[in-house]
Design a protein around this motif. Structure first.
Motif, PDB file in Angstrom:
ATOM      1  N   GLN A  91      20.199  99.801  98.952  1.00  0.00           N
ATOM      2  CA  GLN A  91      19.650 100.008 100.291  1.00  0.00           C
ATOM      3  C   GLN A  91      18.445 100.932 100.252  1.00  0.00           C
ATOM      4  OE1 GLN A  91      22.990 101.484 102.502  1.00  0.00           O
ATOM      5  NE2 GLN A  91      23.756  99.438 103.020  1.00  0.00           N
ATOM      6  N   ALA A  92      18.503 101.965  99.419  1.00  0.00           N
ATOM      7  CA  ALA A  92      17.367 102.881  99.287  1.00  0.00           C
ATOM      8  C   ALA A  92      16.168 102.164  98.683  1.00  0.00           C
ATOM      9  CB  ALA A  92      17.756 104.086  98.438  1.00  0.00           C
ATOM     10  N   LYS A  97      10.110  98.455 101.795  1.00  0.00           N
ATOM     11  CA  LYS A  97       9.590  98.256 103.157  1.00  0.00           C
ATOM     12  C   LYS A  97       8.538  99.291 103.506  1.00  0.00           C
ATOM     13  CE  LYS A  97      13.648  96.204 105.406  1.00  0.00           C
ATOM     14  NZ  LYS A  97      14.704  96.440 106.410  1.00  0.00           N
ATOM     15  N   SER A  98       8.808 100.533 103.144  1.00  0.00           N
ATOM     16  CA  SER A  98       7.870 101.618 103.442  1.00  0.00           C
ATOM     17  C   SER A  98       6.564 101.420 102.699  1.00  0.00           C
ATOM     18  CB  SER A  98       8.504 102.951 103.076  1.00  0.00           C
ATOM     19  OG  SER A  98       7.607 104.002 103.279  1.00  0.00           O
ATOM     20  N   LEU A 143      30.625 102.876  96.163  1.00  0.00           N
ATOM     21  CA  LEU A 143      29.559 102.568  97.123  1.00  0.00           C
ATOM     22  C   LEU A 143      28.167 103.011  96.652  1.00  0.00           C
ATOM     23  CD1 LEU A 143      31.359 103.550 100.448  1.00  0.00           C
ATOM     24  CD2 LEU A 143      30.969 101.264  99.542  1.00  0.00           C
ATOM     25  N   ILE A 144      28.109 103.734  95.550  1.00  0.00           N
ATOM     26  CA  ILE A 144      26.814 104.296  95.137  1.00  0.00           C
ATOM     27  C   ILE A 144      25.819 103.190  94.771  1.00  0.00           C
ATOM     28  CG2 ILE A 144      27.305 104.625  92.680  1.00  0.00           C
ATOM     29  CD1 ILE A 144      25.914 107.375  93.021  1.00  0.00           C
ATOM     30  N   LYS A 145      26.290 102.102  94.178  1.00  0.00           N
ATOM     31  CA  LYS A 145      25.393 101.001  93.806  1.00  0.00           C
ATOM     32  C   LYS A 145      24.773 100.377  95.067  1.00  0.00           C
ATOM     33  CE  LYS A 145      25.180  96.956  90.865  1.00  0.00           C
ATOM     34  NZ  LYS A 145      25.889  96.056  89.965  1.00  0.00           N
TER      35      LYS A 145
END
Length: 123
Positions: free
Chosen positions: A45-46, A52-53, A38-40
């Motif tokens: 997502q990060a 977006k930020s 799941l790390i990829k």
């Protein structure tokens, strides 16, 4: 500490404790494997959240910035800090000029000339 595993003190390895005896190595290895799979996705997502930020901060900044541009022939003042002409302390003038814009070089850079027609260096 990483991947939901707990740190084991070296003394606990030599002398069995409840925490070291109750650990299930197969379950632990499966959990580590799933986290690595799941790390990829989490990195993606990060990266999306970071984009977006940054877009939000850029929009906020651009909404408050006043764009100014000058055309050849416009009269302008130049900051005394930019020219390092004289330092008269805090009561000295902050601006010098007026100068006439001789040429626009782009991105806020201009060639200036004084009222006699002499080109101002380093402008």
């Amino acid at each position: 500490m990483m991947y939901d595993t707990q740190v084991v003190i070296p003394a606990e390895i030599g002398m069995p404790t409840l925490r070291t005896t109750k650990i299930d190595l197969t379950k632990n290895n499966e959990a580590l494997g799933m986290n690595l799979d799941l790390i990829k996705e989490r990195r993606e997502q990060a990266a999306i959240q970071e984009a977006k930020s940054k877009k939000k901060m850029e929009k906020y900044y651009n909404s408050r910035v006043r764009d100014t541009s000058f055309k050849p022939g416009d009269m302008v003042y130049r900051s005394n800090e930019a020219s390092h002409a004289r330092d008269e302390g805090k009561l000295g003038p902050k601006w010098e000029g007026p100068y006439e814009v001789k040429e626009s070089l782009g991105k806020g850079a201009y060639k200036l000339k004084d009222y006699k027609g002499n080109e101002i260096p380093r402008t």
